[in-house]
Motif scaffolding. Structure first.
Motif, PDB file in Angstrom:
ATOM      1  N   MET A 114       1.014  -1.197   0.113  1.00 54.03           N
ATOM      2  CA  MET A 114       0.116  -0.063   0.183  1.00 54.03           C
ATOM      3  C   MET A 114       0.873   1.155   0.061  1.00 54.03           C
ATOM      4  O   MET A 114       1.638   1.356   1.021  1.00 54.03           O
ATOM      5  CB  MET A 114      -1.036   0.109   1.225  1.00 54.03           C
ATOM      6  N   GLY A 115       0.947   1.874  -1.206  1.00 53.61           N
ATOM      7  CA  GLY A 115       1.662   3.165  -1.094  1.00 53.61           C
ATOM      8  C   GLY A 115       1.344   4.334  -0.275  1.00 53.61           C
ATOM      9  O   GLY A 115       1.805   5.281   0.389  1.00 53.61           O
ATOM     10  N   CYS A 116      -0.251   4.417  -0.246  1.00 55.16           N
ATOM     11  CA  CYS A 116      -0.805   5.688   0.516  1.00 55.16           C
ATOM     12  C   CYS A 116      -1.459   5.242   1.640  1.00 55.16           C
ATOM     13  O   CYS A 116      -1.642   5.819   2.461  1.00 55.16           O
ATOM     14  CB  CYS A 116      -1.456   6.503  -0.471  1.00 55.16           C
ATOM     15  N   GLY A 117      -2.324   3.934   1.393  1.00 57.92           N
ATOM     16  CA  GLY A 117      -3.274   3.568   2.669  1.00 57.92           C
ATOM     17  C   GLY A 117      -4.319   4.081   2.756  1.00 57.92           C
ATOM     18  O   GLY A 117      -5.424   3.551   3.497  1.00 57.92           O
ATOM     19  N   TYR A 118      -4.769   4.937   1.850  1.00 51.95           N
ATOM     20  CA  TYR A 118      -6.491   5.537   1.851  1.00 51.95           C
ATOM     21  C   TYR A 118      -6.933   5.660   0.459  1.00 51.95           C
ATOM     22  O   TYR A 118      -7.897   6.364   0.380  1.00 51.95           O
ATOM     23  CB  TYR A 118      -6.355   6.815   2.672  1.00 51.95           C
ATOM     24  N   VAL A 120      -5.564   6.421  -2.852  1.00 48.59           N
ATOM     25  CA  VAL A 120      -5.697   7.548  -3.810  1.00 48.59           C
ATOM     26  C   VAL A 120      -4.534   6.846  -4.866  1.00 48.59           C
ATOM     27  O   VAL A 120      -4.817   6.973  -5.954  1.00 48.59           O
ATOM     28  CB  VAL A 120      -4.770   8.891  -3.348  1.00 48.59           C
ATOM     29  N   CYS A 121      -3.721   6.103  -4.459  1.00 42.86           N
ATOM     30  CA  CYS A 121      -2.631   5.574  -5.398  1.00 42.86           C
ATOM     31  C   CYS A 121      -2.932   4.319  -6.049  1.00 42.86           C
ATOM     32  O   CYS A 121      -2.181   4.020  -7.166  1.00 42.86           O
ATOM     33  CB  CYS A 121      -1.360   5.197  -4.543  1.00 42.86           C
ATOM     34  N   GLY A 123      -2.396   1.524  -5.429  1.00 41.86           N
ATOM     35  CA  GLY A 123      -1.396   0.557  -5.482  1.00 41.86           C
ATOM     36  C   GLY A 123      -1.703  -1.133  -5.065  1.00 41.86           C
ATOM     37  O   GLY A 123      -1.069  -1.867  -5.286  1.00 41.86           O
ATOM     38  N   CYS A 124      -2.732  -0.975  -4.509  1.00 41.47           N
ATOM     39  CA  CYS A 124      -3.087  -2.310  -3.649  1.00 41.47           C
ATOM     40  C   CYS A 124      -4.402  -2.872  -4.214  1.00 41.47           C
ATOM     41  O   CYS A 124      -5.158  -3.614  -3.765  1.00 41.47           O
ATOM     42  CB  CYS A 124      -3.354  -1.956  -2.028  1.00 41.47           C
ATOM     43  N   LYS A 140      -9.952  -1.839  -3.895  1.00 38.60           N
ATOM     44  CA  LYS A 140      -8.759  -1.486  -3.301  1.00 38.60           C
ATOM     45  C   LYS A 140      -8.624  -2.053  -1.837  1.00 38.60           C
ATOM     46  O   LYS A 140      -9.412  -2.157  -1.202  1.00 38.60           O
ATOM     47  CB  LYS A 140      -8.585   0.085  -3.173  1.00 38.60           C
ATOM     48  N   CYS A 142      -7.041  -1.483   0.745  1.00 38.25           N
ATOM     49  CA  CYS A 142      -6.769  -0.623   1.894  1.00 38.25           C
ATOM     50  C   CYS A 142      -8.058   0.148   2.230  1.00 38.25           C
ATOM     51  O   CYS A 142      -8.316   0.348   3.561  1.00 38.25           O
ATOM     52  CB  CYS A 142      -5.676   0.535   1.445  1.00 38.25           C
TER      53      CYS A 142
END
Length: 155
Positions: A114-118, A120-121, A123-124, A140, A142
């Motif tokens: 998880m790049g950002c955890g909320y 936005v990115c 990535g997950c 996502k 996250c």
């Protein structure tokens, strides 16, 4: 539970036991040192309810933890069973297949970078089955998870 995934399952096991549920833990890792929290699980659940597997055979059955899970379900069936799992993706994929084969619902706690955890990115993101032309959409981990029904994931 696979490797560090066992940590996520300890509090769940405590709550399930408090509610009167019968709980068995299938825990696996590469070697004995990878079975995180093993002694705590044994203290909580009694040793006969903790089934271990290690790839190197240093504790329990030699091989992947999904093998004793599958044998257990062959013996008792999947009716009335719910499978909760956390660990590496290949293990979770196999757990989802086994659960589906025996008609047991599964709840899989995914581990994803998880790049950002909320949210936005993105990535997950993981593929989840959907009634659309592609057959899946991305969710996502996250914000939409981290727990997903095994039958919902598009492996």
């Amino acid at each position: 539970a696979g490797g560090v995934g066992s940590a996520a399952l300890f509090m769940l096991a405590e709550e399930l036991i408090k509610s009167g549920a019968r709980v068995k833990l299938f825990i696996g890792g590469a070697s004995r040192g990878d079975l995180c929290g093993l002694d705590d699980f044994i203290e909580l659940m009694r040793e006969e309810n903790v089934i271990c597997a290690t790839v190197d055979g240093s504790l329990g059955e030699a091989g992947f933890v999904t093998a004793p899970l599958e044998r257990y379900l062959q013996r008792v069936g999947g009716e009335g069973t719910i499978i909760y799992a956390c660990g590496p993706d290949p293990m979770l994929h196999r757990v989802a297949q086994i659960a589906e084969r025996f008609g047991a619902p599964s709840q899989l706690s995914l581990e994803a970078p998880m790049g950002c955890g909320y949210g936005v990115c993105v990535g997950c993101a993981v593929a989840v089955k959907d009634d659309c032309p592609e057959g899946f959409v991305y969710k996502k981990v996250c914000v939409d998870g981290p727990v997903f029904g095994g039958e919902a994931l598009h492996w």
